[in-house]
Design a protein around this motif. Structure first.
Motif, PDB file in Angstrom:
ATOM      1  N   PRO A 146     -11.098  -6.109  -3.734  1.00  0.00           N
ATOM      2  CA  PRO A 146     -11.812  -5.540  -4.897  1.00  0.00           C
ATOM      3  C   PRO A 146     -12.364  -4.140  -4.625  1.00  0.00           C
ATOM      4  CG  PRO A 146     -12.566  -7.774  -4.407  1.00  0.00           C
ATOM      5  CD  PRO A 146     -11.692  -7.376  -3.276  1.00  0.00           C
ATOM      6  N   GLU A 147     -12.410  -3.722  -3.358  1.00  0.00           N
ATOM      7  CA  GLU A 147     -12.880  -2.365  -3.025  1.00  0.00           C
ATOM      8  C   GLU A 147     -11.942  -1.276  -3.562  1.00  0.00           C
ATOM      9  OE1 GLU A 147     -15.716  -1.851  -0.942  1.00  0.00           O
ATOM     10  OE2 GLU A 147     -15.842  -3.958  -1.553  1.00  0.00           O
ATOM     11  N   ALA A 148     -10.700  -1.649  -3.823  1.00  0.00           N
ATOM     12  CA  ALA A 148      -9.703  -0.634  -4.197  1.00  0.00           C
ATOM     13  C   ALA A 148     -10.091   0.054  -5.504  1.00  0.00           C
ATOM     14  CB  ALA A 148      -8.332  -1.271  -4.332  1.00  0.00           C
ATOM     15  N   VAL A 149      -9.936   1.374  -5.550  1.00  0.00           N
ATOM     16  CA  VAL A 149     -10.251   2.137  -6.767  1.00  0.00           C
ATOM     17  C   VAL A 149      -8.996   2.250  -7.639  1.00  0.00           C
ATOM     18  CG1 VAL A 149     -11.067   4.370  -7.623  1.00  0.00           C
ATOM     19  CG2 VAL A 149     -12.015   3.431  -5.511  1.00  0.00           C
ATOM     20  N   GLU A 150      -7.854   2.486  -6.995  1.00  0.00           N
ATOM     21  CA  GLU A 150      -6.575   2.601  -7.721  1.00  0.00           C
ATOM     22  C   GLU A 150      -5.553   1.718  -6.986  1.00  0.00           C
ATOM     23  OE1 GLU A 150      -6.527   4.255 -10.422  1.00  0.00           O
ATOM     24  OE2 GLU A 150      -7.916   5.941 -10.256  1.00  0.00           O
ATOM     25  N   PRO A 151      -5.672   0.406  -7.122  1.00  0.00           N
ATOM     26  CA  PRO A 151      -4.838  -0.489  -6.305  1.00  0.00           C
ATOM     27  C   PRO A 151      -3.333  -0.310  -6.501  1.00  0.00           C
ATOM     28  CG  PRO A 151      -6.090  -1.724  -7.966  1.00  0.00           C
ATOM     29  CD  PRO A 151      -6.604  -0.331  -7.981  1.00  0.00           C
ATOM     30  N   VAL A 152      -2.902  -0.090  -7.732  1.00  0.00           N
ATOM     31  CA  VAL A 152      -1.457   0.029  -7.991  1.00  0.00           C
ATOM     32  C   VAL A 152      -0.890   1.250  -7.273  1.00  0.00           C
ATOM     33  CG1 VAL A 152       0.286   0.351  -9.791  1.00  0.00           C
ATOM     34  CG2 VAL A 152      -1.645  -1.183 -10.190  1.00  0.00           C
ATOM     35  N   GLU A 153      -1.603   2.352  -7.406  1.00  0.00           N
ATOM     36  CA  GLU A 153      -1.131   3.590  -6.772  1.00  0.00           C
ATOM     37  C   GLU A 153      -1.170   3.449  -5.248  1.00  0.00           C
ATOM     38  OE1 GLU A 153      -3.149   3.282  -9.293  1.00  0.00           O
ATOM     39  OE2 GLU A 153      -2.542   4.664 -10.876  1.00  0.00           O
ATOM     40  N   ASP A 154      -2.260   2.901  -4.725  1.00  0.00           N
ATOM     41  CA  ASP A 154      -2.377   2.729  -3.260  1.00  0.00           C
ATOM     42  C   ASP A 154      -1.211   1.900  -2.731  1.00  0.00           C
ATOM     43  OD1 ASP A 154      -4.844   3.950  -3.592  1.00  0.00           O
ATOM     44  OD2 ASP A 154      -6.038   2.219  -2.990  1.00  0.00           O
ATOM     45  N   ALA A 155      -0.921   0.802  -3.426  1.00  0.00           N
ATOM     46  CA  ALA A 155       0.122  -0.110  -2.932  1.00  0.00           C
ATOM     47  C   ALA A 155       1.512   0.491  -3.092  1.00  0.00           C
ATOM     48  CB  ALA A 155       0.041  -1.449  -3.670  1.00  0.00           C
ATOM     49  N   SER A 156       1.717   1.257  -4.167  1.00  0.00           N
ATOM     50  CA  SER A 156       3.034   1.865  -4.367  1.00  0.00           C
ATOM     51  C   SER A 156       3.319   2.866  -3.256  1.00  0.00           C
ATOM     52  CB  SER A 156       3.104   2.573  -5.723  1.00  0.00           C
ATOM     53  OG  SER A 156       2.742   1.681  -6.748  1.00  0.00           O
ATOM     54  N   ILE A 157       2.301   3.627  -2.904  1.00  0.00           N
ATOM     55  CA  ILE A 157       2.468   4.610  -1.828  1.00  0.00           C
ATOM     56  C   ILE A 157       2.713   3.875  -0.508  1.00  0.00           C
ATOM     57  CG2 ILE A 157       1.204   6.323  -0.458  1.00  0.00           C
ATOM     58  CD1 ILE A 157      -0.089   7.218  -3.166  1.00  0.00           C
ATOM     59  N   ALA A 158       1.955   2.820  -0.271  1.00  0.00           N
ATOM     60  CA  ALA A 158       2.138   2.057   0.977  1.00  0.00           C
ATOM     61  C   ALA A 158       3.553   1.487   1.040  1.00  0.00           C
ATOM     62  CB  ALA A 158       1.113   0.930   1.055  1.00  0.00           C
ATOM     63  N   ALA A 159       4.023   0.974  -0.090  1.00  0.00           N
ATOM     64  CA  ALA A 159       5.359   0.372  -0.117  1.00  0.00           C
ATOM     65  C   ALA A 159       6.418   1.422   0.223  1.00  0.00           C
ATOM     66  CB  ALA A 159       5.633  -0.229  -1.502  1.00  0.00           C
ATOM     67  N   GLU A 160       6.295   2.604  -0.358  1.00  0.00           N
ATOM     68  CA  GLU A 160       7.290   3.651  -0.070  1.00  0.00           C
ATOM     69  C   GLU A 160       7.202   4.090   1.398  1.00  0.00           C
ATOM     70  OE1 GLU A 160       9.947   4.544  -1.193  1.00  0.00           O
ATOM     71  OE2 GLU A 160      10.274   6.686  -1.419  1.00  0.00           O
ATOM     72  N   ASN A 161       5.974   4.195   1.921  1.00  0.00           N
ATOM     73  CA  ASN A 161       5.840   4.529   3.351  1.00  0.00           C
ATOM     74  C   ASN A 161       6.574   3.496   4.205  1.00  0.00           C
ATOM     75  OD1 ASN A 161       4.323   6.819   3.142  1.00  0.00           O
ATOM     76  ND2 ASN A 161       2.543   6.028   4.245  1.00  0.00           N
ATOM     77  N   ILE A 162       6.380   2.216   3.873  1.00  0.00           N
ATOM     78  CA  ILE A 162       7.014   1.140   4.648  1.00  0.00           C
ATOM     79  C   ILE A 162       8.539   1.251   4.542  1.00  0.00           C
ATOM     80  CG2 ILE A 162       7.410  -1.372   4.694  1.00  0.00           C
ATOM     81  CD1 ILE A 162       4.399  -1.678   3.954  1.00  0.00           C
ATOM     82  N   MET A 163       9.024   1.470   3.321  1.00  0.00           N
ATOM     83  CA  MET A 163      10.481   1.506   3.118  1.00  0.00           C
ATOM     84  C   MET A 163      11.111   2.705   3.828  1.00  0.00           C
ATOM     85  SD  MET A 163      10.944  -0.090  -0.721  1.00  0.00           S
ATOM     86  CE  MET A 163       9.873   1.003  -1.611  1.00  0.00           C
ATOM     87  N   LEU A 164      10.432   3.834   3.790  1.00  0.00           N
ATOM     88  CA  LEU A 164      10.995   5.020   4.463  1.00  0.00           C
ATOM     89  C   LEU A 164      10.901   4.881   5.981  1.00  0.00           C
ATOM     90  CD1 LEU A 164       9.728   7.916   2.174  1.00  0.00           C
ATOM     91  CD2 LEU A 164      12.071   7.055   2.392  1.00  0.00           C
ATOM     92  N   ALA A 165       9.784   4.357   6.461  1.00  0.00           N
ATOM     93  CA  ALA A 165       9.638   4.176   7.919  1.00  0.00           C
ATOM     94  C   ALA A 165      10.693   3.191   8.417  1.00  0.00           C
ATOM     95  CB  ALA A 165       8.229   3.693   8.252  1.00  0.00           C
ATOM     96  N   ALA A 166      10.899   2.109   7.656  1.00  0.00           N
ATOM     97  CA  ALA A 166      11.899   1.109   8.052  1.00  0.00           C
ATOM     98  C   ALA A 166      13.283   1.756   8.092  1.00  0.00           C
ATOM     99  CB  ALA A 166      11.889  -0.063   7.057  1.00  0.00           C
ATOM    100  N   HIS A 167      13.594   2.538   7.080  1.00  0.00           N
ATOM    101  CA  HIS A 167      14.899   3.201   7.027  1.00  0.00           C
ATOM    102  C   HIS A 167      15.098   4.123   8.238  1.00  0.00           C
ATOM    103  CE1 HIS A 167      18.448   5.130   5.588  1.00  0.00           C
ATOM    104  NE2 HIS A 167      17.852   6.271   5.314  1.00  0.00           N
ATOM    105  N   SER A 168      14.033   4.778   8.641  1.00  0.00           N
ATOM    106  CA  SER A 168      14.147   5.697   9.794  1.00  0.00           C
ATOM    107  C   SER A 168      14.446   4.930  11.083  1.00  0.00           C
ATOM    108  CB  SER A 168      12.866   6.524   9.954  1.00  0.00           C
ATOM    109  OG  SER A 168      11.847   5.722  10.535  1.00  0.00           O
ATOM    110  N   MET A 169      14.197   3.604  11.069  1.00  0.00           N
ATOM    111  CA  MET A 169      14.460   2.773  12.258  1.00  0.00           C
ATOM    112  C   MET A 169      15.780   2.019  12.136  1.00  0.00           C
ATOM    113  SD  MET A 169      10.795   0.905  12.512  1.00  0.00           S
ATOM    114  CE  MET A 169       9.253   1.759  12.727  1.00  0.00           C
ATOM    115  N   GLY A 170      16.533   2.290  11.067  1.00  0.00           N
ATOM    116  CA  GLY A 170      17.806   1.585  10.862  1.00  0.00           C
ATOM    117  C   GLY A 170      17.635   0.254  10.158  1.00  0.00           C
ATOM    118  N   LEU A 171      16.410  -0.045   9.724  1.00  0.00           N
ATOM    119  CA  LEU A 171      16.150  -1.295   8.996  1.00  0.00           C
ATOM    120  C   LEU A 171      16.350  -1.086   7.499  1.00  0.00           C
ATOM    121  CD1 LEU A 171      13.020  -2.295  11.032  1.00  0.00           C
ATOM    122  CD2 LEU A 171      14.911  -3.882  10.567  1.00  0.00           C
ATOM    123  N   GLY A 172      16.642  -2.175   6.790  1.00  0.00           N
ATOM    124  CA  GLY A 172      16.808  -2.098   5.343  1.00  0.00           C
ATOM    125  C   GLY A 172      15.640  -2.761   4.644  1.00  0.00           C
ATOM    126  N   THR A 173      15.378  -2.314   3.422  1.00  0.00           N
ATOM    127  CA  THR A 173      14.298  -2.898   2.612  1.00  0.00           C
ATOM    128  C   THR A 173      14.731  -2.943   1.152  1.00  0.00           C
ATOM    129  OG1 THR A 173      13.332  -0.729   2.197  1.00  0.00           O
ATOM    130  CG2 THR A 173      12.416  -1.966   4.051  1.00  0.00           C
TER     131      THR A 173
END
Ligand SMILES: Cc1cc2nc3c(=O)[nH]c(=O)nc-3n(C[C@H](O)[C@H](O)[C@H](O)COP(=O)(O)O)c2cc1C
Length: 189
Positions: free
Chosen positions: A107-134
């Motif tokens: 509940p502390e989140a101010v903009e939860p949708v935006e925070d999570a969308s950015i986190a998701a893209e960070n995860i997907m790009l980081a995974a891709h840089s390691m040869g992993l798929g998402t």
């Protein structure tokens, strides 16, 4: 090409995975990459849950499909293609990936949708840089209101469900989907 741009431009959604395990340290590193993203007022309110068990993932896929089909049927114009696809017994919304990552916000989140969308893209790009798929799995959304799923993963009642991402080693090479021309609506100079 600049390696970051190259990573962005070559990422694809992966829907076929090998059974090879993704090391837990790697998953943890990806969660940290997600959490490292910009977030509203730096509240750092995101939290993650991970499922590596294929039987459990299949159960969650079945529940998410039922919830989505129910929701789709309540719409004025239900999308029959979605209903048909999700009704197929052999369709697993997580594509039998060895890992699923779920993103929640406290509940502390101010903009939860935006925070999570950015986190998701960070995860997907980081995974891709390691040869992993998402793949981002919007069809999992119903799990956010599934009490069994939340209880199994220890998600507090007041945490908001935001995103699901599959993770694993790609078993096939997925072609890059080209994008349309970028639309620039205005540019004041
Ligand atoms: C909000 C969102 C929901 C998505 N949900 C699904 C999904 O449930 N299943 C799936 O296979 N792909 C899903 N995707 C992936 C998109 O289909 C994919 O990003 C798009 O077709 C472009 O392909 P690319 O990621 O390979 O460039 C989703 C993507 C986003 C951003």
């Amino acid at each position: 090409m600049n390696p970051i741009l190259e990573n962005i431009n070559t990422r694809v959604s992966v829907r076929e995975y090998t059974d090879e395990k993704v090391p837990e340290e790697t998953v943890m590193e990806l969660l940290k990459a997600g959490f490292r993203g910009p977030n509203a007022m730096n509240r750092q309110a995101l939290a993650f849950a991970v499922v590596e068990n294929k039987e459990r993932a299949k159960e969650y896929s079945d529940r998410a499909k039922d919830l989505r089909i129910e929701g789709e049927k309540l719409k004025c114009n239900p999308d029959e293609r979605i209903i048909d696809m999700l009704s197929r017994e052999d369709f697993n919304i997580f594509f039998n990936s060895p890992v699923q990552i779920f993103i929640f916000a406290s509940p502390e989140a101010v903009e939860p949708v935006e925070d999570a969308s950015i986190a998701a893209e960070n995860i997907m790009l980081a995974a891709h840089s390691m040869g992993l798929g998402t793949c981002f799995i919007g069809f999992a959304q119903g799990l956010g209101r599934d009490t069994g799923f939340r209880r199994d993963l220890g998600v507090p009642d007041d945490y908001m469900y935001l995103a699901a991402i599959t993770l694993g080693w790609p078993s096939v090479r997925t072609p890059i989907k080209p994008r349309k021309e970028v639309k620039v609506l205005g540019w004041i100079r």
